[in-house]
Enzyme design. Structure first.
Site, PDB file in Angstrom:
ATOM      1  N   GLY A 263       0.802  -1.209   0.000  1.00  0.00           N
ATOM      2  CA  GLY A 263       0.000   0.000   0.000  1.00  0.00           C
ATOM      3  C   GLY A 263       0.839   1.265   0.000  1.00  0.00           C
ATOM      4  O   GLY A 263       0.597   2.190  -0.776  1.00  0.00           O
ATOM      5  N   ALA A 264       1.840   1.298   0.878  1.00  0.00           N
ATOM      6  CA  ALA A 264       2.643   2.501   1.008  1.00  0.00           C
ATOM      7  C   ALA A 264       3.823   2.203   1.918  1.00  0.00           C
ATOM      8  O   ALA A 264       3.888   1.132   2.514  1.00  0.00           O
ATOM      9  CB  ALA A 264       1.817   3.638   1.601  1.00  0.00           C
ATOM     10  N   MET A 265       4.737   3.185   2.008  1.00  0.00           N
ATOM     11  CA  MET A 265       5.932   2.969   2.830  1.00  0.00           C
ATOM     12  C   MET A 265       6.317   4.256   3.556  1.00  0.00           C
ATOM     13  O   MET A 265       6.372   5.325   2.955  1.00  0.00           O
ATOM     14  CB  MET A 265       7.069   2.470   1.928  1.00  0.00           C
ATOM     15  CG  MET A 265       8.372   2.252   2.642  1.00  0.00           C
ATOM     16  SD  MET A 265       8.241   0.950   3.916  1.00  0.00           S
ATOM     17  CE  MET A 265       9.426   1.553   5.105  1.00  0.00           C
ATOM     18  N   GLU A 300       0.817   5.782   7.595  1.00  0.00           N
ATOM     19  CA  GLU A 300       2.227   6.071   7.296  1.00  0.00           C
ATOM     20  C   GLU A 300       2.703   7.284   8.097  1.00  0.00           C
ATOM     21  O   GLU A 300       3.828   7.320   8.576  1.00  0.00           O
ATOM     22  CB  GLU A 300       2.454   6.292   5.796  1.00  0.00           C
ATOM     23  CG  GLU A 300       1.945   5.176   4.880  1.00  0.00           C
ATOM     24  CD  GLU A 300       2.373   3.773   5.281  1.00  0.00           C
ATOM     25  OE1 GLU A 300       3.443   3.620   5.890  1.00  0.00           O
ATOM     26  OE2 GLU A 300       1.615   2.811   4.991  1.00  0.00           O
ATOM     27  N   HIS A 303       3.528   6.312  11.639  1.00  0.00           N
ATOM     28  CA  HIS A 303       4.793   5.585  11.759  1.00  0.00           C
ATOM     29  C   HIS A 303       5.948   6.524  12.116  1.00  0.00           C
ATOM     30  O   HIS A 303       6.972   6.063  12.608  1.00  0.00           O
ATOM     31  CB  HIS A 303       5.139   4.888  10.442  1.00  0.00           C
ATOM     32  CG  HIS A 303       4.658   3.471  10.330  1.00  0.00           C
ATOM     33  ND1 HIS A 303       4.793   2.549  11.352  1.00  0.00           N
ATOM     34  CD2 HIS A 303       4.085   2.796   9.295  1.00  0.00           C
ATOM     35  CE1 HIS A 303       4.320   1.369  10.949  1.00  0.00           C
ATOM     36  NE2 HIS A 303       3.869   1.499   9.712  1.00  0.00           N
ATOM     37  N   GLU A 322       3.942  -2.267  13.497  1.00  0.00           N
ATOM     38  CA  GLU A 322       2.758  -2.393  12.634  1.00  0.00           C
ATOM     39  C   GLU A 322       1.464  -2.553  13.432  1.00  0.00           C
ATOM     40  O   GLU A 322       0.464  -1.893  13.140  1.00  0.00           O
ATOM     41  CB  GLU A 322       2.933  -3.536  11.634  1.00  0.00           C
ATOM     42  CG  GLU A 322       4.074  -3.325  10.636  1.00  0.00           C
ATOM     43  CD  GLU A 322       3.961  -2.023   9.846  1.00  0.00           C
ATOM     44  OE1 GLU A 322       2.896  -1.378   9.861  1.00  0.00           O
ATOM     45  OE2 GLU A 322       4.972  -1.640   9.210  1.00  0.00           O
TER      46      GLU A 322
HETATM   47  N1  B3K Z   1       5.965  -0.753   6.431  1.00  0.00           N
HETATM   48  C1  B3K Z   1       5.403  -0.889   5.122  1.00  0.00           C
HETATM   49  C2  B3K Z   1       5.343  -2.301   4.638  1.00  0.00           C
HETATM   50  C3  B3K Z   1       6.606  -2.819   4.079  1.00  0.00           C
HETATM   51  C4  B3K Z   1       6.393  -4.184   3.459  1.00  0.00           C
HETATM   52  C5  B3K Z   1       7.659  -4.797   3.022  1.00  0.00           C
HETATM   53  N2  B3K Z   1       7.438  -6.036   2.298  1.00  0.00           N
HETATM   54  C6  B3K Z   1       4.051  -0.278   5.022  1.00  0.00           C
HETATM   55  C7  B3K Z   1       3.333  -0.096   6.301  1.00  0.00           C
HETATM   56  O1  B3K Z   1       2.957  -1.032   6.973  1.00  0.00           O
HETATM   57  O2  B3K Z   1       3.153   1.013   6.698  1.00  0.00           O
HETATM   58 ZN    ZN Z   2       2.766   0.087   8.742  1.00  0.00          ZN
END
Ligand code: B3K
Ligand code: ZN
Length: 893
Positions: A263-265, A300, A303, A322
């Site tokens: 979805g996003a990073m 995001e 995070h 997460e």
């Molecule tokens: N932290 C990333 C997910 C990364 C997945 C790598 N295979 C998105 C998220 O959970 O916000």
């Molecule tokens: Zn995440």
């Protein structure tokens, strides 16, 4: 594909890093096929070891030097994705230069090209495909990044942090240098380069700092950014108000790219988004799409504290960031939308999809203790069940103490890489509670079952609840211990009035809980006794697990009358809805077992009939369309399937459709009137009240179209759907109508609308994804042939993960009749796609194979066919670690 054989990594073997990499100064000379990456890394030995082993994958090594002195060939080794440097000094500057090929990178991990855009994905272990490094989350470094590129192709050059310098080289290339003041693990590194435009805004933080907000997209998507920007600002404000967390850099950037595995990073200061989770406009995006953008943008952003400022020590701790961040984004969404319905949607997903994972060969604890390929562990268990664990902690502590514990966590561990224990220790410290039993939620896989019985004793005016808990065995885990399960509950009298709770403690003391209390289940068997029920003439009705206070399967022998009372009267919105779900299950399951094809409501489902009558009678006056729509929706195929050890595919689908048909026919005038009452002249806005109204309207439409094959209704319902398709000003209504037309038994109903859709949106990749999904989910066996044809459609590409999910994923996960057709053709076709994808995008291949791994849940013929496909995949040469791990687990059980 990894060149080393797949091997399991164990949490118990964790060792702290022996070197610190205090700073890294990167220079990228961007080129589609030959990008040069130079790194100057400040290395410092932390102990006696002088042998430095760095990660590096598919890198062409150009040069290597220590403190400026080039290394001889016998001073290092590069093999099996590791660069070993022998006899290094205790502190030094390591210079490396490598060449990589972004254009050839179809795995979408590391540096790759999405159309003409350079972008990166480094979590979990993508940085090793960019530069040699200690690619592990507990090594934090200060990053400086210089990007050099041809200004024609890449006028915009972005990386983490703040821009500190820029210029032009003699050869005409331009450059920008970025500096991130916050030390971070390399999985949070990001760069983006290309031809992008930017939507700008500013946000003033609670302490008065002004932050530049920028959303970068390709020019044609400029009009689709307003919702993301609004969501970002709302999230920033919310995190200040609810968690006291302020943003820390002067600039926050979001970039939308079309080719993205997830979805996003949350890269520091430079989030990279799948365009499906960032772009939205009423013409092309459904309400659900708008809500997804809002929640992913928030996720995001959150995070930045839960993940970036405080990060994970190792990848086993993934849920630390997460699970916590999902909990935070859920709470945000509950505040932005209708909280009750928001919770219903979360639980619906958890109970149908996460519970299924818990009961499958790939079941794993929220904190796994081993893995082969960490990318396989970005799962519903780690994310959604992880969020449920944090929710239980928040409820056990109460809002004030939970906030204090979060403050303590963020302050104490700021700038550190920590563990789940560190998080829970903060909760313990503030609450002064011993949470050691609670920790089992992180270690034990599987969904706990809680069985409850009630004993009413008129003589003593008391009511006793007897609980039993058990967690089933999961692969590699048997003999599970009792968990601490918080059961939020109340008691109702037979008329549905709430009763004050007086709990009799073991000491004999009486504890008054008010109208709602939390029972803490800690033993395999445990009873709770309520007294003072003198007013009652019959047994009270327990309302258990309010708000879904723990991620368990709870059973209680409710009578249909008790369920109807809970549905109508309970003070807890979630339990009102869940009583309806229980009543529907109790009604549908015997019909499924009997494989009926027709339902006579008065005879086969009298209580459900009454419940619908009551709901539809009040419908006109309801203020809460969102809740009403949820209450009127039948349990999904997936949720019904979850009730069976062996899933009767055809019978579930047949009975669901028969029930939909019977309800449609019985209440035809009501559905029609309710549908018409929701038609609004207001201009579209993706706000909660309108979303609720549309969801109710489209639910009514769904019932109306259940009569598509009945001569006396046929023309009318066809016209209603067609009119909605033709006249709607937004994708929510258009898509709802189009789906029903395209899924009608008479295939000609959908033909023109589908063609019109394609004609109108063929230039818009994201919108065409919906067109693929609608066709992939037509509930008929011949859909397989159509889906096969669609693979050849000019708008389709196996290289684009969104397309793969929209067509192949939707077919395998949301079309049980076609996927599970008894010939096995659906399985074989899916396996073909997995095998092909394995060759260039292992992450997506490993996701796609999951439906086949659930073979144990189907009858023998299907089991054999599914296993045969898994074996065929397993026998492929060059199987990626990703697919190998999943397929092996599935065949091992
Ligand atoms: N932290 C990333 C997910 C990364 C997945 C790598 N295979 C998105 C998220 O959970 O916000
Ligand atoms: Zn995440």
């Amino acid at each position: 594909m990894s060149s080393s054989p797949a091997q399991a990594i164990y949490l118990r073997n964790y060792q702290a890093p022996e070197f610190a990499l205090d700073a890294i100064d990167l220079t990228f000379e961007l080129d589609p096929q030959a990008t040069k990456v130079s790194a100057e890394i400040q290395v410092r030995a932390l102990g006696e070891n002088r042998c430095l082993v760095l990660d590096g994958q598919d890198l062409t090594l150009l040069s290597l030097a220590i403190d400026g002195r080039p290394l001889d060939a016998d001073e290092y080794q590069y093999q099996n994705d590791q660069l070993t440097l022998l006899n290094v000094p205790s502190a030094f500057c390591l210079s490396t230069q490598v060449e990589i090929n972004p254009q050839a990178n179809s795995a979408l991990e590391g540096l790759y090209l999405s159309n003409a855009l350079y972008c990166t994905q480094c979590e979990a272990e993508g940085f090793r495909r960019i530069s040699f490094f200690l690619d592990r989350p507990d090594v934090l470094s200060r990053f400086t990044t210089k990007l050099i590129a041809d200004p024609q192709h890449a006028p915009i050059l972005l990386a983490n942090g703040n821009p500190i310098a820029q210029g032009t080289l003699a050869d005409g290339r331009h450059w920008v240098q970025w500096q991130d003041p916050f030390p971070k693990p390399c999985y949070l590194f990001a760069l983006v380069a290309g031809d992008l435009v930017c939507i700008q805004d500013t946000f003033v933080t609670q302490s008065g700092r002004s932050v530049d907000l920028q959303i970068w997209v390709e020019a044609e998507n400029q009009h689709k950014c307003a919702h993301a920007m609004r969501s970002l600002k709302a999230a920033m404000r919310w995190d200040e108000e609810v968690y006291g967390r302020e943003y820390d850099l002067d600039i926050y950037m979001i970039v939308a790219v079309n080719d993205f595995n997830m979805g996003a990073m949350e890269n520091k200061g430079l989030n990279i988004f799948n365009s499906a989770c960032a772009l939205a406009d009423p013409q092309t995006t459904t309400d659900l799409g708008f809500q997804r953008v809002e929640s992913v943008i928030a996720h995001e952003y959150f995070h930045n504290w839960s993940g970036n400022r405080v990060t994970c020590r190792d990848w086993f701790q993934l849920s630390l960031k997460e699970g916590f961040t999902v909990y935070r984004d859920q709470a945000f969404s509950a505040d932005m939308n209708f909280a009750g319905v928001q919770r219903i949607e979360e639980v619906t997903m958890l109970r149908s999809a996460q519970f299924a994972e818990d009961a499958s060969p790939t079941a794993h604890p929220v904190r796994p203790d081993h893995y082969m390929e960490i990318n396989n562990f970005y799962t519903l268990t780690v994310y959604e069940k992880g969020a449920e664990i944090v929710r239980m902690l928040a409820n056990l502590l109460g809002p004030q103490a939970f906030r204090q514990a979060c403050d303590l966590y963020f302050t104490r561990f700021d700038g550190q890489a920590v563990t789940v224990e560190d998080f829970v220790a903060c909760m313990e410290e503030i609450s002064q509670r011993d949470l050691s039993q609670f920790m089992r939620w992180y270690h034990q896989a599987g969904t706990p079952h809680v069985q409850v019985q009630g004993q009413y004793c008129p003589q003593t005016a008391s009511y006793r609840l007897d609980f039993q808990q058990a967690t089933p065995d999961t692969p590699g885990q048997t003999n599970k211990q009792p968990l601490l399960i918080p059961i939020t509950m109340g008691l109702l009298d037979a008329q549905g009035r709430p009763l004050p709770l007086k709990l009799k403690l073991a000491s004999g003391e009486i504890q008054a809980l008010g109208l709602q209390g939390v029972l803490e289940l800690t033993q395999a068997q445990q009873s709770f006794e309520f007294i003072g029920l003198e007013e009652l003439t019959e047994a009270p009705i327990p309302s258990l697990l309010r708000g879904f206070s723990a991620p368990v399967k709870l059973s209680f022998p409710y009578t249909p009358t008790q369920l109807a009372t809970l549905m109508a009267q309970d003070t807890d919105a979630f339990n009102r809805w869940d009583a309806g779900q229980r009543l529907a299950l109790d009604t549908l399951m015997p019909l499924i077992d009997a494989q009926v094809t027709q339902i006579d409501l008065a005879q086969d489902a009298p209580m459900l009939l009454e419940a619908y009558r009551a709901l539809l009678t009040e419908a006109e006056h309801t203020q809460d369309q969102a809740m009403l729509a949820s209450m009127l929706r039948l349990p999904s195929f997936a949720y019904l399937a979850e009730q069976y050890a062996c899933i009767p595919v055809e019978a579930i689908e047949q009975v669901r459709q028969a029930m939909r048909f019977a309800l449609a026919r019985t209440f035809y005038p009501q559905w029609k009137a309710l549908y018409q009452a929701q038609i609004s002249q207001q201009a579209y806005a993706p706000e909660a009240t309108q979303i609720a109204q549309r969801s109710l309207k489209n639910l009514c439409l769904d019932y109306l179209l259940a009569l598509a094959a009945v001569p006396e209704y046929q023309q009318e319902v066809y016209q209603i759907a067609l009119t909605q398709w033709r006249t709607s000003d937004n994708m929510t209504d258009a898509r709802a109508a189009l789906t029903l037309l395209a899924h009608a038994p008479d295939a000609s109903w959908g033909r023109d609308p589908l063609a019109e859709f394609a004609q109108r949106w063929q230039q818009d990749a994201l919108t065409m994804d919906q067109w693929f999904s609608i066709q992939a989910t037509r509930p008929y066996a011949d859909t397989l042939q159509q889906v096969q044809n669609l693979l050849q459609h000019p708008n389709f590409s196996l290289k684009n993960p969104n397309k793969v999910r929209a067509l192949i994923g939707a077919f395998a996960q949301q079309n049980p009749l076609a996927f599970h057709q008894i010939s096995g053709a659906g399985y074989a076709w899916l396996a073909d796609q997995v095998i092909e994808l394995n060759g260039f995008n292992p992450q997506i291949a490993a996701r796609l194979v999951i439906p086949l791994t659930r073979w144990q849940r189907y009858q023998d013929t299907r089991q054999t066919l599914m296993r045969a496909q898994l074996e065929r995949i397993q026998a492929q040469a060059n199987l990626s670690a990703d697919v190998y791990e999943i397929v092996t687990k599935a065949l091992q059980v």
